[in-house]
Write a protein that holds these residues in place. Sequence first.
Motif, mmCIF file in Angstrom:
data_model
loop_
_atom_site.group_PDB
_atom_site.id
_atom_site.type_symbol
_atom_site.label_atom_id
_atom_site.label_comp_id
_atom_site.label_asym_id
_atom_site.label_seq_id
_atom_site.Cartn_x
_atom_site.Cartn_y
_atom_site.Cartn_z
ATOM 1 N N ARG A 253 96.539 65.579 -2.646
ATOM 2 C CA ARG A 253 96.214 65.138 -4.007
ATOM 3 C C ARG A 253 94.718 65.076 -4.182
ATOM 4 N N ALA A 254 94.250 65.425 -5.361
ATOM 5 C CA ALA A 254 92.836 65.296 -5.689
ATOM 6 C C ALA A 254 92.525 63.833 -6.026
ATOM 7 N N ALA A 255 91.244 63.479 -5.999
ATOM 8 C CA ALA A 255 90.811 62.125 -6.335
ATOM 9 C C ALA A 255 89.411 62.184 -6.923
ATOM 10 N N PRO A 256 89.104 61.316 -7.867
ATOM 11 C CA PRO A 256 87.758 61.301 -8.456
ATOM 12 C C PRO A 256 86.776 60.586 -7.541
ATOM 13 N N PRO A 257 85.471 60.778 -7.747
ATOM 14 C CA PRO A 257 84.473 59.991 -7.005
ATOM 15 C C PRO A 257 84.709 58.493 -7.235
ATOM 16 N N GLY A 258 84.553 57.695 -6.179
ATOM 17 C CA GLY A 258 84.775 56.243 -6.267
ATOM 18 C C GLY A 258 86.183 55.818 -5.954
ATOM 19 N N ASN A 259 87.081 56.799 -5.694
ATOM 20 C CA ASN A 259 88.481 56.460 -5.454
ATOM 21 C C ASN A 259 88.628 55.535 -4.243
ATOM 22 N N TYR A 260 89.268 54.374 -4.446
ATOM 23 C CA TYR A 260 89.549 53.384 -3.396
ATOM 24 C C TYR A 260 88.297 52.993 -2.599
ATOM 25 N N ILE A 261 87.195 52.834 -3.316
ATOM 26 C CA ILE A 261 85.969 52.331 -2.693
ATOM 27 C C ILE A 261 85.627 50.977 -3.311
ATOM 28 N N ARG A 262 85.383 49.997 -2.453
ATOM 29 C CA ARG A 262 84.892 48.699 -2.901
ATOM 30 C C ARG A 262 83.366 48.744 -2.849
ATOM 31 N N ARG A 263 82.726 48.620 -3.990
ATOM 32 C CA ARG A 263 81.283 48.739 -4.044
ATOM 33 C C ARG A 263 80.597 47.438 -3.621
ATOM 34 N N ALA A 264 79.455 47.556 -2.983
ATOM 35 C CA ALA A 264 78.664 46.387 -2.598
ATOM 36 C C ALA A 264 78.351 45.550 -3.833
ATOM 37 N N GLY A 265 78.601 44.245 -3.744
ATOM 38 C CA GLY A 265 78.286 43.336 -4.840
ATOM 39 C C GLY A 265 79.284 43.316 -5.972
ATOM 40 N N GLU A 266 80.400 44.049 -5.862
ATOM 41 C CA GLU A 266 81.349 44.036 -6.978
ATOM 42 C C GLU A 266 82.106 42.715 -7.079
ATOM 43 N N ASP A 267 82.119 41.928 -6.013
ATOM 44 C CA ASP A 267 82.742 40.603 -6.053
ATOM 45 C C ASP A 267 81.712 39.553 -6.432
ATOM 46 N N VAL A 268 80.618 39.487 -5.675
ATOM 47 C CA VAL A 268 79.574 38.483 -5.889
ATOM 48 C C VAL A 268 78.226 39.162 -5.687
ATOM 49 N N ILE A 269 77.266 38.857 -6.564
ATOM 50 C CA ILE A 269 75.918 39.396 -6.377
ATOM 51 C C ILE A 269 75.065 38.372 -5.643
ATOM 52 N N ALA A 270 74.034 38.843 -4.958
ATOM 53 C CA ALA A 270 73.137 37.947 -4.227
ATOM 54 C C ALA A 270 72.516 36.936 -5.188
#
Length: 402
Positions: free
Chosen positions: A126-143
């Motif tokens: 299956r194809a997937a777009p950029p960012g698929n199933y990636i947790r980005r740094a700071g997406e929960d809490v920022i410094a």
Amino acid sequence: MRTVEEHLAEILAGVPVPEPLDLALLEAAGTVLAEPVTAPVPLPPFDNSAMDGYAVVAADIAGATDASPVELPVVGDIAAGDAGVEAITGGLAARIMTGAPLPAGADAVIPVEWTDGGVRAVRVFRAAPPGNYIRRAGEDVIAGEVVAAAGARLTAARLGMVAAVGRASVRVRPKPRVVVLSTGSELREPGSELAPGQIWDSNSFMLTAAVTEAGGVGYRQATVGDDPAEVLRTLEDVLARADAVVTSGGVSMGARDVVKEVLTGVGSVAFHKVRMRPGKPQGFGLLHGTPVFTLPGNPVSAYVSFQVFVRPALRAMQGLPPEALPTVSAVLTADLRSPAGIRHYQRGTLSETRGHPTVAPADRQGSHQLGALAGADALIVLPEDVEAVPAGAHVEVMRLPS
């Protein structure tokens, strides 16, 4: 007689607020934060995988289908906590576990379920777009973000959040240690045999549990008879391990009201009649600097008095607003009457009718009738200037702890 507000105001003016202290996280569970907690780093601190699968370049698998899979060489494994493969280039893949850092060059994660699970080479269906199933740094809490505010109680979720930002200890308002004592020569411990005229003690168990519900640490003291010397000696003994003391019984106008007898004029303890039912006889004051709440002996009177007076005081001692129980306006299902000039707290049961709260008064309202209290989830509050309320009227209702 004094009003409920006058008696509560005197209590809140008298209770001390303990100084904050630093506690290890698990010791601080359930306490109230005395300072805000901020995140020193972003969470997550790095881009990472949300799935077990393969880190890839999304453009490499743009045309992948079940009929025409894309095959990529697998250059290594990346486990959680292990940098493993630090980077990949186009045309390559790396096996990656949930929570593992995303290698430089990769811009998508393909779940293992979309592949054949290959180790040396993997076929992607299956194809997937950029960012698929990636947790980005700071997406929960920022410094620098406040993750737990001063004045917040450290629930399990907040405690986890504080640990997640790396704090091993926190500065908190300690839970008040409250010793609960029932007096009366007629009282016996539950489980013991009763002689004629005796009853099992329920108040001390009920009030100790109520202390816990209010955020304190309750300690039940064994019952004490009506001997004044024994009562005073017991009170003096428990002060060494208490931030507050709650007694029940012995505060009315009887010949054997021993708490009132031994505490009148001691420290700043004073006794009053309050314009309320149940719970008219009340006492409060400081004994060697420790707040002492003397509540009536009838079980419902003791419980209502705790919710109206002791609960707000224990909240104040934790640095919280000294609020009473939460209230709601509800439609009364039956007529009620109340003596003039007093605030009446009647037991009831809340429900909803067509999306609106309704409250049904309990059939039994005697201050000794604990069974009706045990089956209630609300207190209907009838003001001093109200003598009759018809069914269908709106009344203020205090929600009891569930």
